[in-house]
Design a protein around this motif. Structure first.
Motif, PDB file in Angstrom:
ATOM      1  N   GLY A 265      39.530  37.791  23.250  1.00  0.00           N
ATOM      2  CA  GLY A 265      38.841  37.152  24.577  1.00  0.00           C
ATOM      3  C   GLY A 265      37.971  36.235  24.343  1.00  0.00           C
ATOM      4  O   GLY A 265      37.943  35.082  24.975  1.00  0.00           O
ATOM      5  N   LEU A 266      37.003  36.409  23.245  1.00  0.00           N
ATOM      6  CA  LEU A 266      35.940  35.486  22.919  1.00  0.00           C
ATOM      7  C   LEU A 266      36.702  34.221  22.672  1.00  0.00           C
ATOM      8  O   LEU A 266      36.418  33.127  22.823  1.00  0.00           O
ATOM      9  CB  LEU A 266      35.198  36.176  21.944  1.00  0.00           C
ATOM     10  CG  LEU A 266      34.081  35.192  21.334  1.00  0.00           C
ATOM     11  CD1 LEU A 266      33.287  34.497  22.656  1.00  0.00           C
ATOM     12  CD2 LEU A 266      33.232  35.772  20.430  1.00  0.00           C
ATOM     13  N   LEU A 267      37.777  34.330  21.531  1.00  0.00           N
ATOM     14  CA  LEU A 267      38.660  33.154  21.059  1.00  0.00           C
ATOM     15  C   LEU A 267      39.187  32.496  22.298  1.00  0.00           C
ATOM     16  O   LEU A 267      39.463  31.433  22.199  1.00  0.00           O
ATOM     17  CB  LEU A 267      39.528  33.751  19.970  1.00  0.00           C
ATOM     18  CG  LEU A 267      38.949  34.023  18.734  1.00  0.00           C
ATOM     19  CD1 LEU A 267      39.890  34.748  17.804  1.00  0.00           C
ATOM     20  CD2 LEU A 267      38.322  32.973  18.089  1.00  0.00           C
ATOM     21  N   LEU A 268      39.643  33.308  23.265  1.00  0.00           N
ATOM     22  CA  LEU A 268      40.509  32.727  24.524  1.00  0.00           C
ATOM     23  C   LEU A 268      39.410  31.763  25.291  1.00  0.00           C
ATOM     24  O   LEU A 268      39.744  30.779  25.512  1.00  0.00           O
ATOM     25  CB  LEU A 268      40.939  34.038  25.183  1.00  0.00           C
ATOM     26  CG  LEU A 268      41.582  33.451  26.480  1.00  0.00           C
ATOM     27  CD1 LEU A 268      42.863  32.394  26.140  1.00  0.00           C
ATOM     28  CD2 LEU A 268      42.150  34.441  27.236  1.00  0.00           C
ATOM     29  N   ILE A 269      38.158  32.365  25.445  1.00  0.00           N
ATOM     30  CA  ILE A 269      37.381  31.563  26.053  1.00  0.00           C
ATOM     31  C   ILE A 269      36.906  30.232  25.336  1.00  0.00           C
ATOM     32  O   ILE A 269      36.726  29.143  25.699  1.00  0.00           O
ATOM     33  CB  ILE A 269      36.278  32.426  26.632  1.00  0.00           C
ATOM     34  CG1 ILE A 269      36.520  33.498  27.557  1.00  0.00           C
ATOM     35  CG2 ILE A 269      35.028  31.500  27.130  1.00  0.00           C
ATOM     36  CD1 ILE A 269      35.543  34.408  27.528  1.00  0.00           C
ATOM     37  N   MET A 270      36.677  30.436  23.883  1.00  0.00           N
ATOM     38  CA  MET A 270      36.221  29.328  23.289  1.00  0.00           C
ATOM     39  C   MET A 270      37.071  28.182  22.916  1.00  0.00           C
ATOM     40  O   MET A 270      36.938  27.124  23.285  1.00  0.00           O
ATOM     41  CB  MET A 270      35.589  29.908  21.802  1.00  0.00           C
ATOM     42  CG  MET A 270      34.460  30.676  22.012  1.00  0.00           C
ATOM     43  SD  MET A 270      33.795  31.393  20.379  1.00  0.00           S
ATOM     44  CE  MET A 270      33.309  29.809  19.462  1.00  0.00           C
ATOM     45  N   THR A 271      38.483  28.637  22.829  1.00  0.00           N
ATOM     46  CA  THR A 271      39.497  27.693  22.696  1.00  0.00           C
ATOM     47  C   THR A 271      39.742  26.972  23.924  1.00  0.00           C
ATOM     48  O   THR A 271      40.149  25.732  23.884  1.00  0.00           O
ATOM     49  CB  THR A 271      40.673  28.453  21.866  1.00  0.00           C
ATOM     50  OG1 THR A 271      41.044  29.286  22.729  1.00  0.00           O
ATOM     51  CG2 THR A 271      40.308  28.851  20.604  1.00  0.00           C
TER      52      THR A 271
END
Length: 577
Positions: A265-271
């Motif tokens: 989820g963190l990677l989804l938001i950051m990317t």
């Protein structure tokens, strides 16, 4: 619509005149005499013109508002999903923005390797909670491993067609959903299926991140960028079991999947918010022509996999692939059973078992660095002689001793119940040997296959992942049936015999490569290690002179090919991680 009706009526009755309506809706006869007052006539005409202008302006305002809304909506959509047709240079950015991109893709690169090992200390707890056997739980390990080797190849093909950012979005979303479902799984079948899907999503970053760096980072700065990026594949196997052991012990094995869901989820938001689209393609002018000229996803995947089957006719590739496959298959007889072995032999709980994986992870890290330097040293010794790629295989010789020695130490120290330090030493020695085996041979594939190095390395990665997935299923039952002493002694003997693949390639590899390039590729090789410039010339085509080919190839294509070759070399060096 009224005007069209009037036109149709006029066409149907050509001899009759359609009388217009005045402002009050009364029919106005065109033959009727109008007042002769020129001032009133001018005022009436001006008022009508003003009303038309006002109506036209109102329509333009509404159209502009709709266009602005559609433009904003399209802009947001392109921002979140990326636009590969933007006419700018993705390498033209500040150092701060560039460092942010490297950080994001490095974080994405750690996701897959971390997820592969964080689960290991909880295998016994999973079997207990789901009322199944440990062998059945090992099926979830196999599912993850097999897609860890295959999925990145597919993500790479799709990203070349639709862009990196979109693939980050869909892969992270897939990893997020699959991780949550893994955590709430109620039976082993459900866990295996979604563990496979989790592997597809989590391991996409290994390919996509390398592509983003190649798109955005200049060649002069790319070494440092790749060094940061590949911290993930190296550190993931080290910290994964340790973190997973503590989570399994105090929060349950489900918490390992919730942690992976949080990371996804963190990677989804950051990317989505911070990562720009880095791929650039020329937008076709005619959409219908573009559809016919641009290959689709399926065509791209077929195109990427077709050279792999062609390269299976090269015995040098077959031998190195077989060497990797045997090593990886033997590894997954040991890797999933470490948890049960240390639990039964020393009574360790989950977090203590997690710590026992540390020697294996540190061995991978140290072995990767040392074996890479040793590989270059082995090749540089031949500077006064004729350099050929097979010279690099001499650097794999330490693996012929370290891998069997590591297996034997681990085998009989666990069989006899020796202090825990002894099998941990065996794991560390084995890890050094594995990296000494993988690194020189992987770089050999890069050196010996200019222009097709990524394909050659991809074959070895996919084959060994499939082998590891198969052996992981039978690992627990094999250890329980014959015991660790006999089983790993057999594996030590298998790895001694396995060295013959590299010995044969060292002596006959050059002949095999020449036969392959002459009879299959229909070109005459020069037999030396090719530089980047040589590689560009060799990969231009089968016909024509080097001068004609270099003229036909644009400077931009040459630079792109250099970038791809550099990426393939770096990827091969770290593929074992």
């Amino acid at each position: 619509m009224v005007e069209s009706v009037i036109e149709e009526a006029s066409d149907a009755v050509p001899n009759q005149h359609i009388k217009p309506l005045d402002q009050r809706g009364t029919i106005v006869d065109s033959n009727e005499k109008k007042p002769s007052n020129s001032g009133e006539e001018h005022l009436s005409d001006t008022s009508t013109l003003d009303r038309e202008l006002i109506t036209t302006k109102q329509k333009d305002i509404v159209t502009d508002q709709m266009t602005a809304y559609e433009r904003r909506r399209s802009g947001w959509l392109e921002y979140f999903l990326g636009d590969i047709y933007v006419e700018d240079d993705p390498r033209d950015m500040t150092d701060r923005r560039r460092n942010l991109i490297i950080f994001i893709v490095a974080l994405g690169g750690i996701s897959g390797p971390l997820a592969s090992m964080i689960y290991m200390p909880g295998l016994l707890a999973v079997a207990r909670d789901l009322n199944t056997s440990v062998s059945a739980v090992n099926g979830s390990v196999s599912a993850y491993v097999i897609f860890m080797g295959v999925a990145p190849l597919i993500w790479a093909s799709i990203s070349d067609q639709y862009g990196r950012k979109r693939m980050y979005f869909f892969s992270n979303l897939l990893g997020l959903v699959a991780s949550i479902i893994c955590a709430i799984s109620t039976n082993i079948g459900m866990l295996i299926v979604f563990r496979a899907l989790q592997s597809c999503g989590a391991n996409a970053g290994l390919t996509l991140g390398a592509g983003v760096i190649a798109d955005t980072i200049p060649v002069s700065m790319r070494g440092k960028a790749y060094g940061v990026f590949y911290i993930g594949p190296l550190v993931g196997p080290v910290i994964g079991p340790t973190v997973g052991g503590f989570l399994c012990q105090y929060l349950g094995w489900q918490s390992t999947f919730y942690l992976q869901a949080i990371l996804s989820g963190l990677l989804l938001i950051m990317t989505t918010v911070l990562l720009p689209e880095t791929l650039r393609k020329v937008k076709p002018e005619d959409k219908s022509l573009g559809k016919n000229s641009q290959p689709g996803v399926l065509q791209n995947i077929i195109r990427d996999f077709k050279p792999m089957f062609l390269m299976l006719r090269d015995w040098s590739v077959i031998n190195v692939t077989a060497y990797h496959t045997v090593i990886f298959g033997c590894l997954y007889f040991m890797n999933p059973t470490i948890t049960s072995t240390f639990n039964k032999l020393y009574g360790y709980n989950e977090w203590q078992v997690g710590l026992c994986y540390l020697p294996l992870g540190f061995g991978f890290m140290i072995g990767s660095v040392i074996s890479g330097k040793h590989s270059d040293t082995a090749l540089n010794r031949a500077k006064s002689k004729r350099q050929i790629p097979e010279m690099r295989l001499m650097a794999a010789m330490p693996a012929f001793f370290f891998i069997p020695a590591g297996y034997l130490i681990y085998a009989w120290t666990t069989e006899k119940g020796v202090g825990v330090y002894a099998p941990l030493i065996g794991l560390f020695v084995y890890a050094l040997g594995q990296m000494w085996a993988f690194t020189p041979t992987s770089v050999y594939l890069v050196d010996s296959k200019p222009g097709s190095s990524a394909t050659a390395v991809g074959i070895a990665n996919a084959a060994r992942s499939i082998a590891g997935a198969i052996t992981a299923i039978f690992s627990t039952s094999a250890v329980e049936s014959v015991g660790p002493g006999i089983l790993f002694t057999i594996l030590a003997a298998v790895n001694i015999l396995n060295a013959s693949f590299i010995v044969l390639t060292y002596y006959f590899g050059e002949k095999w490569r020449i036969d392959f390039e002459t009879n299959v590729l229909h070109r005459v090789p020069d037999g030396k290690i090719m530089t980047t410039e040589d590689d560009i010339e060799a990969s231009i085509g089968k016909k024509g002179s080097h001068i004609e080919s270099s003229i036909a190839r644009t400077e931009e294509q040459q630079q792109q090919h250099k970038d791809n070759l550099y990426l393939a070399r770096i990827t091969s060096k770290h593929s074992a991680a």
